[in-house]
Design a protein around this motif. Structure first.
Motif, PDB file in Angstrom:
ATOM      1  N   LEU A  61      28.989  -8.224  23.156  1.00  0.00           N
ATOM      2  CA  LEU A  61      29.416  -7.185  24.039  1.00  0.00           C
ATOM      3  C   LEU A  61      28.580  -6.486  24.415  1.00  0.00           C
ATOM      4  CD1 LEU A  61      33.764  -6.789  23.868  1.00  0.00           C
ATOM      5  CD2 LEU A  61      32.224  -8.829  25.524  1.00  0.00           C
ATOM      6  N   TYR A  62      28.338  -5.558  23.200  1.00  0.00           N
ATOM      7  CA  TYR A  62      27.747  -4.253  23.130  1.00  0.00           C
ATOM      8  C   TYR A  62      26.198  -4.915  23.564  1.00  0.00           C
ATOM      9  CZ  TYR A  62      24.438  -0.217  22.030  1.00  0.00           C
ATOM     10  OH  TYR A  62      23.991   0.744  22.373  1.00  0.00           O
ATOM     11  N   GLU A  63      25.406  -5.824  23.018  1.00  0.00           N
ATOM     12  CA  GLU A  63      24.651  -6.301  23.004  1.00  0.00           C
ATOM     13  C   GLU A  63      23.925  -6.736  24.700  1.00  0.00           C
ATOM     14  OE1 GLU A  63      20.876 -10.318  21.906  1.00  0.00           O
ATOM     15  OE2 GLU A  63      23.308  -9.865  22.002  1.00  0.00           O
ATOM     16  N   THR A  64      25.646  -7.119  24.974  1.00  0.00           N
ATOM     17  CA  THR A  64      25.304  -7.544  26.986  1.00  0.00           C
ATOM     18  C   THR A  64      24.534  -5.886  27.338  1.00  0.00           C
ATOM     19  OG1 THR A  64      26.737  -9.600  26.218  1.00  0.00           O
ATOM     20  CG2 THR A  64      26.203  -8.714  28.934  1.00  0.00           C
ATOM     21  N   PHE A  65      26.160  -5.501  27.485  1.00  0.00           N
ATOM     22  CA  PHE A  65      26.104  -3.617  27.918  1.00  0.00           C
ATOM     23  C   PHE A  65      24.650  -3.506  27.704  1.00  0.00           C
ATOM     24  CE2 PHE A  65      26.238   0.898  27.053  1.00  0.00           C
ATOM     25  CZ  PHE A  65      26.705   1.321  28.455  1.00  0.00           C
ATOM     26  N   ALA A  81      18.708   1.615  19.080  1.00  0.00           N
ATOM     27  CA  ALA A  81      19.437   1.225  17.927  1.00  0.00           C
ATOM     28  C   ALA A  81      20.385   0.049  17.820  1.00  0.00           C
ATOM     29  CB  ALA A  81      20.646   3.090  18.654  1.00  0.00           C
ATOM     30  N   TYR A  82      20.487  -0.882  18.866  1.00  0.00           N
ATOM     31  CA  TYR A  82      21.364  -1.961  18.829  1.00  0.00           C
ATOM     32  C   TYR A  82      20.255  -2.629  17.280  1.00  0.00           C
ATOM     33  CZ  TYR A  82      23.134  -6.733  19.369  1.00  0.00           C
ATOM     34  OH  TYR A  82      23.245  -7.506  18.945  1.00  0.00           O
ATOM     35  N   TYR A  83      18.705  -3.031  18.457  1.00  0.00           N
ATOM     36  CA  TYR A  83      17.712  -4.143  17.670  1.00  0.00           C
ATOM     37  C   TYR A  83      17.570  -3.037  16.761  1.00  0.00           C
ATOM     38  CZ  TYR A  83      18.224  -7.140  21.656  1.00  0.00           C
ATOM     39  OH  TYR A  83      19.195  -8.190  22.129  1.00  0.00           O
ATOM     40  N   ARG A  86      19.961  -5.442  14.199  1.00  0.00           N
ATOM     41  CA  ARG A  86      19.809  -6.663  14.176  1.00  0.00           C
ATOM     42  C   ARG A  86      18.581  -6.910  13.468  1.00  0.00           C
ATOM     43  NH1 ARG A  86      24.570  -8.846  14.569  1.00  0.00           N
ATOM     44  NH2 ARG A  86      23.708 -10.726  15.015  1.00  0.00           N
ATOM     45  N   LEU A  87      17.549  -6.588  13.752  1.00  0.00           N
ATOM     46  CA  LEU A  87      16.242  -7.326  13.654  1.00  0.00           C
ATOM     47  C   LEU A  87      16.274  -6.699  11.693  1.00  0.00           C
ATOM     48  CD1 LEU A  87      13.793  -4.856  16.659  1.00  0.00           C
ATOM     49  CD2 LEU A  87      14.818  -8.079  16.420  1.00  0.00           C
ATOM     50  N   LYS A  88      14.743  -7.865  11.090  1.00  0.00           N
ATOM     51  CA  LYS A  88      14.803  -7.199   9.748  1.00  0.00           C
ATOM     52  C   LYS A  88      14.231  -6.328   9.837  1.00  0.00           C
ATOM     53  CE  LYS A  88      12.238 -10.134   6.392  1.00  0.00           C
ATOM     54  NZ  LYS A  88      10.904 -11.370   6.076  1.00  0.00           N
ATOM     55  N   ARG A  89      13.350  -6.208  10.572  1.00  0.00           N
ATOM     56  CA  ARG A  89      12.412  -3.880  10.665  1.00  0.00           C
ATOM     57  C   ARG A  89      12.104  -4.114  11.957  1.00  0.00           C
ATOM     58  NH1 ARG A  89       9.040  -1.642  10.655  1.00  0.00           N
ATOM     59  NH2 ARG A  89       6.687  -1.626   9.843  1.00  0.00           N
ATOM     60  N   MET A  90      12.283  -2.880  12.166  1.00  0.00           N
ATOM     61  CA  MET A  90      11.685  -2.286  13.363  1.00  0.00           C
ATOM     62  C   MET A  90      11.475  -0.570  12.872  1.00  0.00           C
ATOM     63  SD  MET A  90      13.715  -1.648  17.469  1.00  0.00           S
ATOM     64  CE  MET A  90      14.307  -0.195  17.542  1.00  0.00           C
ATOM     65  N   VAL A  94       9.486   2.394  18.594  1.00  0.00           N
ATOM     66  CA  VAL A  94       9.809   1.124  18.935  1.00  0.00           C
ATOM     67  C   VAL A  94      10.189   1.047  21.218  1.00  0.00           C
ATOM     68  CG1 VAL A  94      10.167  -1.029  19.496  1.00  0.00           C
ATOM     69  CG2 VAL A  94       8.975  -0.076  17.087  1.00  0.00           C
ATOM     70  N   PHE A  95      10.391   0.507  21.394  1.00  0.00           N
ATOM     71  CA  PHE A  95      10.922   0.406  23.300  1.00  0.00           C
ATOM     72  C   PHE A  95      10.960  -0.919  23.203  1.00  0.00           C
ATOM     73  CE2 PHE A  95       9.055   5.008  22.898  1.00  0.00           C
ATOM     74  CZ  PHE A  95       9.711   5.460  23.186  1.00  0.00           C
ATOM     75  N   ILE A  96      12.250  -1.445  23.475  1.00  0.00           N
ATOM     76  CA  ILE A  96      12.647  -2.673  23.904  1.00  0.00           C
ATOM     77  C   ILE A  96      12.973  -2.224  25.575  1.00  0.00           C
ATOM     78  CG2 ILE A  96      14.225  -4.524  23.949  1.00  0.00           C
ATOM     79  CD1 ILE A  96      13.951  -3.607  20.921  1.00  0.00           C
TER      80      ILE A  96
END
Length: 138
Positions: A61-65, A81-83, A86-90, A94-96
Motif C-alpha cells: 500500500l505504501y509503495e502505491t502511495f 526512503a521506500y526504495y 527495498r533495493l539491494k543498495r541505494m 538518489v532521486f526516484i
C-alpha cells in the motif's frame, strides 16, 4: 549513517535554491541548524517507513502511495526512503521520480547522485537470475 538519503551539502543547496555545483555557497550556523532539524525529522519518518516496509500488505500500500505522490521534495523523500529499504543498495542523493516501478528491487543497485526519471520501469530479474546496477551520476 545508513538511513541518510541526502548529504548536508545538497540539503544546504536546496534550502538556498542553488542546485548547480558551480554555484558558490556559504554555509552559516543557521544553515547547519536547519539541516540538523530537517535530518532529525527525516530520520523519524525514515524509521516509520522502515517499519512499514517490513509488513508485506502495508509495504504494498505504501509503495502505491509513494509511487503516485507528486513531484517535489516530499515525493522524492517518500520514494527514496521506500526504495532505500527495498533495493539491494541505494547510494546518497538518489532521486526516484513519479510513477517509477522497480520489479524485484532486491536485485537492483543504484549508486550515488543518480536520477530515475518519470514512469521508468526497472526489471531486476528473478532471484539468482540477473540484476541491475546503475552507476554514479546516471
Amino acid at each position: 549513517m545508513g538511513f541518510v538519503l541526502y548529504d548536508d551539502e545538497y540539503m544546504v543547496r536546496a534550502l538556498k535554491g542553488k542546485y548547480q555545483v558551480e554555484d558558490e555557497i556559504q554555509v552559516t550556523f543557521t544553515d547547519r541548524l536547519c539541516v540538523g532539524v530537517l535530518k532529525s525529522g527525516m530520520a523519524i519518518c525514515y524509521l516509520f517507513i522502515w517499519v512499514v516496509c517490513k509488513i508485506p500488505l502495508l509495504s504494498s500500500l505504501y509503495e502505491t502511495f509513494a509511487r503516485s505522490y507528486s513531484r517535489g521534495a516530499i515525493g522524492f523523500f517518500l520514494r527514496g526512503a521506500y526504495y532505500k529499504n527495498r533495493l539491494k543498495r541505494m547510494g546518497k542523493n538518489v532521486f526516484i521520480d513519479l510513477g517509477v516501478t522497480i520489479w524485484q528491487p532486491g536485485n537492483v543497485e543504484i549508486d550515488d547522485y543518480s536520477f530515475v526519471d518519470t514512469y521508468v520501469t526497472i526489471l531486476g530479474g528473478r532471484k539468482g537470475h540477473g540484476f541491475v546496477q546503475i552507476g554514479k551520476y546516471v
